[in-house]
Design a protein around this motif. Structure first.
Motif, mmCIF file in Angstrom:
data_model
loop_
_atom_site.group_PDB
_atom_site.id
_atom_site.type_symbol
_atom_site.label_atom_id
_atom_site.label_comp_id
_atom_site.label_asym_id
_atom_site.label_seq_id
_atom_site.Cartn_x
_atom_site.Cartn_y
_atom_site.Cartn_z
ATOM 1 N N ASP A 126 24.281 3.889 10.189
ATOM 2 C CA ASP A 126 24.181 2.480 9.809
ATOM 3 C C ASP A 126 24.313 2.337 8.300
ATOM 4 N N PHE A 127 23.656 3.261 7.595
ATOM 5 C CA PHE A 127 23.681 3.186 6.131
ATOM 6 C C PHE A 127 25.106 3.358 5.599
ATOM 7 N N THR A 128 25.805 4.394 6.080
ATOM 8 C CA THR A 128 27.165 4.626 5.553
ATOM 9 C C THR A 128 28.091 3.469 5.935
ATOM 10 N N ASP A 129 27.936 2.931 7.146
ATOM 11 C CA ASP A 129 28.769 1.793 7.558
ATOM 12 C C ASP A 129 28.501 0.577 6.658
ATOM 13 N N ALA A 130 27.204 0.292 6.458
ATOM 14 C CA ALA A 130 26.839 -0.869 5.643
ATOM 15 C C ALA A 130 27.299 -0.676 4.207
ATOM 16 N N LEU A 131 27.092 0.530 3.700
ATOM 17 C CA LEU A 131 27.480 0.805 2.316
ATOM 18 C C LEU A 131 28.990 0.614 2.129
ATOM 19 N N GLU A 132 29.765 1.178 3.036
ATOM 20 C CA GLU A 132 31.217 1.087 2.905
ATOM 21 C C GLU A 132 31.669 -0.368 2.994
ATOM 22 N N ALA A 133 31.031 -1.097 3.894
ATOM 23 C CA ALA A 133 31.401 -2.514 4.045
ATOM 24 C C ALA A 133 31.072 -3.291 2.779
ATOM 25 N N VAL A 134 29.914 -2.981 2.171
ATOM 26 C CA VAL A 134 29.541 -3.655 0.926
ATOM 27 C C VAL A 134 30.514 -3.276 -0.187
ATOM 28 N N ARG A 172 41.555 7.720 13.631
ATOM 29 C CA ARG A 172 40.111 7.868 13.446
ATOM 30 C C ARG A 172 39.467 6.486 13.357
ATOM 31 N N THR A 173 38.158 6.459 13.636
ATOM 32 C CA THR A 173 37.461 5.179 13.583
ATOM 33 C C THR A 173 37.094 4.846 12.135
ATOM 34 N N GLU A 174 36.831 3.572 11.904
ATOM 35 C CA GLU A 174 36.423 3.159 10.557
ATOM 36 C C GLU A 174 35.086 3.807 10.178
ATOM 37 N N GLY A 175 34.203 3.911 11.184
ATOM 38 C CA GLY A 175 32.903 4.530 10.928
ATOM 39 C C GLY A 175 33.053 5.970 10.491
ATOM 40 N N SER A 176 33.963 6.665 11.147
ATOM 41 C CA SER A 176 34.192 8.071 10.803
ATOM 42 C C SER A 176 34.773 8.194 9.400
ATOM 43 N N LEU A 177 35.656 7.287 9.043
ATOM 44 C CA LEU A 177 36.250 7.330 7.701
ATOM 45 C C LEU A 177 35.206 6.961 6.647
ATOM 46 N N ALA A 178 34.344 5.998 6.989
ATOM 47 C CA ALA A 178 33.276 5.622 6.053
ATOM 48 C C ALA A 178 32.369 6.824 5.805
ATOM 49 N N ASN A 179 32.108 7.535 6.862
ATOM 50 C CA ASN A 179 31.286 8.744 6.751
ATOM 51 C C ASN A 179 31.965 9.775 5.861
ATOM 52 N N SER A 180 33.261 9.954 6.041
ATOM 53 C CA SER A 180 34.001 10.920 5.221
ATOM 54 C C SER A 180 33.975 10.517 3.753
ATOM 55 N N LEU A 210 21.208 -3.104 4.111
ATOM 56 C CA LEU A 210 21.283 -2.374 2.840
ATOM 57 C C LEU A 210 20.198 -2.853 1.880
ATOM 58 N N ASP A 211 19.932 -4.145 1.883
ATOM 59 C CA ASP A 211 18.907 -4.692 0.991
ATOM 60 C C ASP A 211 17.542 -4.079 1.298
ATOM 61 N N VAL A 212 17.197 -4.075 2.572
ATOM 62 C CA VAL A 212 15.888 -3.525 2.971
ATOM 63 C C VAL A 212 15.824 -2.040 2.658
ATOM 64 N N CYS A 213 16.903 -1.348 2.969
ATOM 65 C CA CYS A 213 16.953 0.104 2.766
ATOM 66 C C CYS A 213 16.768 0.442 1.278
#
Lengths: 177, 596
Positions: B7-15, A146-154, B28-31
């Motif tokens: 974008d939000f979930t990606d940014a959040l997870e990365a943070v 799975r992609t990282e984006g998909s896992l982040a979503n999960s 994330l800051d702007v959001c």
């Protein structure tokens, strides 16, 4: 040193009991747990140093949060701007919103255990890999295809789910009391 | 998931895991600063993130403590290490301040939930998580009641199958979950807390003690949080709808689709990303009101029907490209449930008696049907009232194809302009294309060029819609018509009269299919008609035709039908339960070689 008689020993209890709530507060303002532990440590030291100002008749957490807020701001000044997640404006806005937060974080931690056990197996496996085993999303993605984006979503949905479950259980507990 | 949300979930997870780049931190800051909803979501997610970190770090420490600390350093998580550093730091701070007792307490507390757990009596944990255990004297799936249930099968052990050929039954699982089952249905009950719906429809009531009950259906997993919800599975498609409480829905790969509250649901179609639907608008709200909450449990059939209708309304509004697919799936379900016993149909020729022709002749316009009446009266295509030079008059008392068939490449359309109309739109939609024209002032005719050459290259059926708009763009009138372009109207066409010939074995283009209740004596008095098109092991589309005779345009090119074998059944409901059948094949372009 001023210390009222009835406050004897109370400060220690309050400080110990506030640790998780303070960690949550600081991590939210910083945008992560990575540096939150250090800032919490600074906050605790400050609180200990200022123990004389402790007033058992006033909410401990509100006072501790004020101290934590200044610890956060001090920490931010020492960091390169490129390391900061949030702008000063955003931090101030969040701090304002969180100042009066009376969420019982410790109770949530207890309820979270029950909610985790109710998760479908595949969700439990994911949070175990991520939180317990400390596996990185990229590695989990390779293993599960799975992609990282998909896992982040999960993970986002799982946390939302657990939040809702905890809230409902908390409401039930409150109704029972 | 919308791009912003992604974008939000990606940014959040990365943070959260410390890997955010500058763009993600900025996003994330702007959001969080600009959007209160985003701020709330961020705070909730962060809190759960912390709790999960602390909770798991404590579990690890519990394990390490219980096995004498044999856990290797390398197996410990980064979170654990930081937590340990953290607790040491606090303990040190407190020691420096001279409070040894609290330093020890803090070290324990900051170790996490080992201490926190001790605050809760062990019995409370058990009570909280208790699911009734299996009792040998009680079957794992108990029948509560049934109504006209046929061939109901219940398992004696789990996992096991529940099957129901027809009718309705309510069963109770060992967890206390009650399922209203609507046949035909096939359900695998894996435990009191998990079930898989292969085919059919069910309505679930999940008591609070069974919160976490999971139902899997093709493409979807529903994880309940104490609620009333329905699940329907048909082939490789499925849908879910919530009547009370909340259900977390996951897709086939385990990704969260969304959390559904009462009045919301999810539709999953094979090959497409599942999407959420919701009760929106007055019509949907009126539908939902009688089955909202526990009311659904009293009328499962109605609740499921409402769920389907609300889903269709949503899809028609927001996902129109899926609408036909959803309708066909629903019609297939209904067709299976209501399928009559089909009789062998004799396709022998018959001759209409003169008497019946005369009787029908007096009511000619009635049997032509609404669409053709409009074509004649409102948008006269070559009608007696048209302005074209040549007017074709068809004196046939029945089967008057001139109201519905194009005979020239230029078709004069005529109508009356309503006095309150300011402008009008004319939309002409066929299988191979569409034309739209605006009339900004009083206009009563339009010359439509149906095709460029003298003779049509392909056959088509066109739906014409003329919409009159008044002040403020309010619709003040709508006129519709349907016109067919058939090549036989422009010259000779081949007719295969050999009885043994296999007509029409393959198709490659869009198809115009003529139909007429008058082809057989048994159906001559029909009042409506339908054409069912079924792909072998695939889609089924039931088309309710607008009249008892006319043309149906079957768009097959660039549609969801694809290639394969198709069964077509033309029926005239209300007269006899039989009809005309055909089997067609559509193969990809190119040479087909048959091997023996």
């Amino acid at each position: 040193v001023r210390q009222s008689e009835k406050g004897e020993g109370l400060f220690e209890m309050e400080l110990a009991g506030a640790q998780l709530a303070l960690l949550s507060y600081i991590a939210k303002l910083l945008g992560g747990l990575q540096d939150a532990h250090d800032v919490l440590q600074e906050t605790n030291l400050t609180l200990c140093r200022e123990r004389a100002d402790f007033d058992p008749d006033r909410p401990f957490l509100a006072w501790a949060r004020t101290v934590a807020y200044y610890a956060v701001m001090t920490w931010r000044k020492r960091q390169a701007r490129s390391r900061l997640v949030f702008s000063d404006e955003t931090v101030a806005l969040m701090a304002e919103g969180l100042a009066c937060d009376v969420d019982p974080v410790d109770e949530r931690l207890v309820l979270l255990e029950a909610c985790k056990k109710k998760l479908p197996q595949m969700m439990r496996d994911l949070i175990d890999s991520y939180y317990a085993q400390g596996e990185r999303l990229a590695a989990i993605g390779v293993r599960l295809g799975r992609t990282e984006g998909s896992l982040a979503n999960s993970l986002y949905h799982i946390r939302g789910l657990l939040k809702k479950c905890v809230e409902e259980r908390l409401a039930q507990t409150e109704r029972c009391l | 998931m919308s791009p912003d949300m992604e974008d939000f979930t990606d940014a959040l997870e990365a943070v959260l895991n410390g890997s955010a780049d500058a763009a993600q931190r900025c996003f994330l800051d702007v959001c969080v600063r600009e959007d209160p909803g985003c701020r709330r979501a961020y705070c909730e997610q962060m809190e759960l993130h912390i709790l999960l970190r602390v909770s798991h770090a404590c579990e690890d420490r519990s394990v390490a403590g219980s096995d004498g600390g044999s856990q290797s350093e390398s197996a410990r998580t980064g979170a654990e290490v930081t937590d340990r550093t953290f607790s040491r730091g606090v303990a040190e701070a407190l020691r420096r301040s001279g409070w040894r007792k609290i330093a020890a307490l803090a070290a324990l507390l900051l170790g996490g939930a080992v201490l926190v757990r001790e605050w809760v009596p062990a019995t409370a944990w058990k009570a909280d998580l208790r699911i009734p255990s299996g009792d040998a004297s009680v079957p794992p799936v108990q029948l509560v009641h049934q109504s006209r249930a046929e061939r109901l099968e219940l398992p004696h052990v789990l996992p096991g199958y529940v099957k129901l050929a027809k009718g309705e039954a309510k069963v109770r699982l060992s967890s206390g979950v009650e399922l209203s089952l609507l046949g035909p249905l096939s359900l695998e009950v894996e435990s009191g807390m998990e079930a898989r719906l292969d085919e059919g429809r069910l309505l679930a009531w999940v008591p609070p003690r069974a919160s976490g009950f999971t139902v899997r259906a093709p493409g979807l997993t529903a994880w309940d949080i104490g609620t009333v919800f329905s699940v329907a599975a048909e082939g490789e498609n499925s849908s879910l709808f919530v009547f009370k409480g909340s259900v977390q829905v996951l897709d086939a790969s385990g990704d969260g689709v969304d959390l559904c509250e009462a009045g919301e649901g999810v539709r999953s179609i094979k090959g497409r990303t599942p999407f959420k639907v919701a009760t929106e608008g007055g019509a949907a709200g009126s539908l939902f009101a009688p089955v909202c909450g526990h009311a659904a449990l009293a009328q499962p059939q109605k609740a499921l029907a409402v769920a389907r209708q609300i889903t269709e309304l949503w899809i028609a509004k927001y996902v129109p490209e899926e609408a036909s697919l959803v309708r066909s799936a629903a019609q297939r379900e209904a067709a299976i449930r209501n399928a009559p016993q089909r009789l062998v149909f004799q396709k022998s020729a018959w001759v209409r008696s003169p008497a019946s022709r005369l009787q029908e002749g007096s009511g000619n316009m009635k049997i032509i049907g609404a669409a053709s009446i409009l074509a004649a009266a409102a948008m006269g295509a070559q009608t007696a009232g048209a302005t074209s030079g040549s007017v074709v008059v068809n004196a046939s008392p029945c089967n008057n194809r001139h109201w519905m068939t194009v005979f020239t490449n230029e078709v004069p359309l005529v109508w009356e302009w309503p006095s309150n109309a300011v402008r009008a739109n004319l939309a002409i939609v066929g299988m191979s294309g569409a034309v739209a024209t605006n009339f900004t002032g009083l206009t009563t005719n339009y010359l439509w060029r149906a095709f460029a050459a003298d003779k049509p290259i392909a056959e088509d059926v066109y739906d014409l819609t003329l919409t009159f708009l008044g002040g403020g763009d309010a619709v003040v009138g709508v006129q519709t018509s349907r016109l067919a372009v058939v090549t036989g109207a422009f010259g000779k066409t081949s007719v295969d009269t050999k009885a043994e010939a296999t007509p029409w074995p393959t198709i490659s283009e869009n198809v115009v299919i003529p139909y007429n209740a008058g082809w057989a004596q048994a159906t001559v008095n029909a009042t409506n008609s339908q054409l069912v098109i079924a792909k072998q092991e695939g889609l089924v589309q039931t088309n309710r035709l607008p009249a008892t005779e006319g043309y149906f345009g079957w768009k097959i090119k660039r549609s969801e039908w694809g290639y394969g074998t198709f069964s077509l059944a033309l029926m005239f409901p209300g007269t006899v339960t039989n009809g005309w059948d055909a089997v067609l094949m559509r193969v990809p372009d190119g040479m087909m070689i048959r091997l023996y």
